[in-house]
Design a protein around this motif. Structure first.
Motif, short mmCIF file in Angstrom:
data_model
loop_
_atom_site.label_atom_id
_atom_site.label_comp_id
_atom_site.label_asym_id
_atom_site.label_seq_id
_atom_site.Cartn_x
_atom_site.Cartn_y
_atom_site.Cartn_z
N ALA A 157 10.94 12.62 15.27
CA ALA A 157 10.23 13.61 14.45
C ALA A 157 8.72 13.36 14.48
O ALA A 157 7.93 14.31 14.61
CB ALA A 157 10.75 13.57 13.02
N TYR A 158 8.34 12.11 14.39
CA TYR A 158 6.92 11.75 14.42
C TYR A 158 6.32 12.10 15.79
O TYR A 158 5.24 12.70 15.85
CB TYR A 158 6.77 10.26 14.13
CG TYR A 158 5.35 9.76 14.13
CD1 TYR A 158 4.54 9.91 13.01
CD2 TYR A 158 4.81 9.12 15.25
CE1 TYR A 158 3.24 9.45 13.00
CE2 TYR A 158 3.51 8.66 15.25
CZ TYR A 158 2.72 8.82 14.12
OH TYR A 158 1.43 8.35 14.12
N LEU B 137 8.18 12.78 6.94
CA LEU B 137 9.36 12.06 7.43
C LEU B 137 10.40 11.91 6.34
O LEU B 137 10.06 11.75 5.17
CB LEU B 137 8.96 10.67 7.93
CG LEU B 137 7.95 10.63 9.08
CD1 LEU B 137 7.62 9.19 9.43
CD2 LEU B 137 8.48 11.39 10.28
N SER C 81 5.76 15.76 16.06
CA SER C 81 4.64 16.16 15.21
C SER C 81 3.31 15.81 15.86
O SER C 81 2.36 16.59 15.80
CB SER C 81 4.78 15.48 13.85
OG SER C 81 3.67 15.75 13.05
N THR D 244 4.08 12.55 3.13
CA THR D 244 4.77 12.36 4.41
C THR D 244 5.76 13.48 4.70
O THR D 244 6.38 14.03 3.79
CB THR D 244 5.49 10.99 4.45
OG1 THR D 244 6.04 10.81 5.77
CG2 THR D 244 6.59 10.88 3.41
N GLN E 186 8.64 2.19 7.37
CA GLN E 186 10.07 2.33 7.67
C GLN E 186 10.47 1.41 8.82
O GLN E 186 11.55 0.80 8.80
CB GLN E 186 10.41 3.79 7.98
CG GLN E 186 10.31 4.67 6.74
CD GLN E 186 10.93 6.03 6.92
OE1 GLN E 186 11.94 6.18 7.60
NE2 GLN E 186 10.34 7.04 6.29
N ASP F 187 2.06 10.27 7.58
CA ASP F 187 3.24 10.08 8.41
C ASP F 187 3.20 8.73 9.14
O ASP F 187 4.23 8.07 9.26
CB ASP F 187 3.38 11.21 9.43
CG ASP F 187 3.76 12.53 8.80
OD1 ASP F 187 4.11 12.58 7.60
OD2 ASP F 187 3.71 13.55 9.53
N ARG G 34 13.53 9.24 13.08
CA ARG G 34 12.19 9.29 12.50
C ARG G 34 11.09 9.22 13.57
O ARG G 34 10.10 9.94 13.49
CB ARG G 34 12.04 8.17 11.47
CG ARG G 34 12.78 8.53 10.20
CD ARG G 34 13.41 7.33 9.50
NE ARG G 34 14.19 7.82 8.36
CZ ARG G 34 15.44 8.27 8.45
NH1 ARG G 34 16.06 8.28 9.60
NH2 ARG G 34 16.07 8.70 7.38
N LEU H 63 5.90 5.88 8.68
CA LEU H 63 6.68 5.38 9.81
C LEU H 63 6.50 3.87 9.93
O LEU H 63 7.48 3.14 10.16
CB LEU H 63 6.28 6.09 11.11
CG LEU H 63 7.10 5.70 12.33
CD1 LEU H 63 8.59 5.99 12.13
CD2 LEU H 63 6.57 6.41 13.57
N TYR I 265 13.98 6.59 4.42
CA TYR I 265 14.82 5.68 5.19
C TYR I 265 16.06 5.32 4.39
O TYR I 265 15.96 4.99 3.20
CB TYR I 265 14.04 4.42 5.56
CG TYR I 265 14.65 3.66 6.71
CD1 TYR I 265 14.35 4.01 8.01
CD2 TYR I 265 15.53 2.62 6.48
CE1 TYR I 265 14.92 3.33 9.08
CE2 TYR I 265 16.11 1.93 7.55
CZ TYR I 265 15.79 2.29 8.84
OH TYR I 265 16.36 1.63 9.89
#
Length: 168
Positions: free
Chosen positions: A122-123, A99, A126, A97, A41, A34, A119, A38, A102
């Motif tokens: 969400a990260y 996520l 988590s 991942t 992205q 992740d 994103r 990220l 993108y």
């Protein structure tokens, strides 16, 4: 990935039981994936942002990406310290991942910010969950690592969200 490689464990004198270490390594590997996703992205947005807020978003994404990358290493090294095998290639991260992908059609700075907020949020959630999971597995060191990451990510989420507030 080679069969049997993802769950390989090595001997260590870390005094956590093997089954707990295996669960921790799985948790850490998820966050390696992740975090790498990220990072890429955020860099994607950095390279492709356009529009009125270009400079501030360009700089903010570059700063955040630079802060994220060392955490990938910290998370991976914690997994190996627990005797784990790190699934750390870009392809492994892409397969693992959590996520969302993108969007490739974004140009405007605020559209990029919106995608990043989703994103990063969400990260951040988590990572906060990982703090509790690590504590439940008896590993305060891993919980502490996730706490450090959480503080930074929540702060950066605030920075990104501030660009959208008042426009909603």
């Amino acid at each position: 990935m080679a069969t049997g490689q993802t769950h390989r464990m090595f001997r260590t004198r870390v005094d956590l039981p093997t089954d707990q270490r295996e669960k921790l390594v799985e948790l850490l590997n998820q966050h390696v994936a992740d975090s790498m996703d990220l990072y890429t992205q955020v860099k994607h947005a950095h390279w492709n942002v356009k529009g009125r807020n270009f400079y501030s978003i360009h700089e903010l994404t570059d700063t955040f990406a630079a802060e994220l990358l060392p955490f990938v290493d910290e998370i991976a090294e914690r997994a190996t310290a627990l005797g784990g095998f790190v699934t750390g290639t870009l392809r492994m991260a892409a397969e693992s991942t959590s996520l969302p992908e993108y969007p490739t059609d974004l140009v405007d700075a605020l559209d990029h910010v919106q995608a990043l907020v989703e994103r990063i949020g969400a990260y951040a959630n988590s990572v906060r969950s990982a703090i509790d999971q690590a504590e439940d597995l008896g590993d305060k060191d891993t919980a502490d690592l996730f706490t450090e990451i959480s503080r930074l990510v929540d702060k950066r989420l605030w920075f990104f969200e501030a660009h959208l507030q008042g426009n909603e």
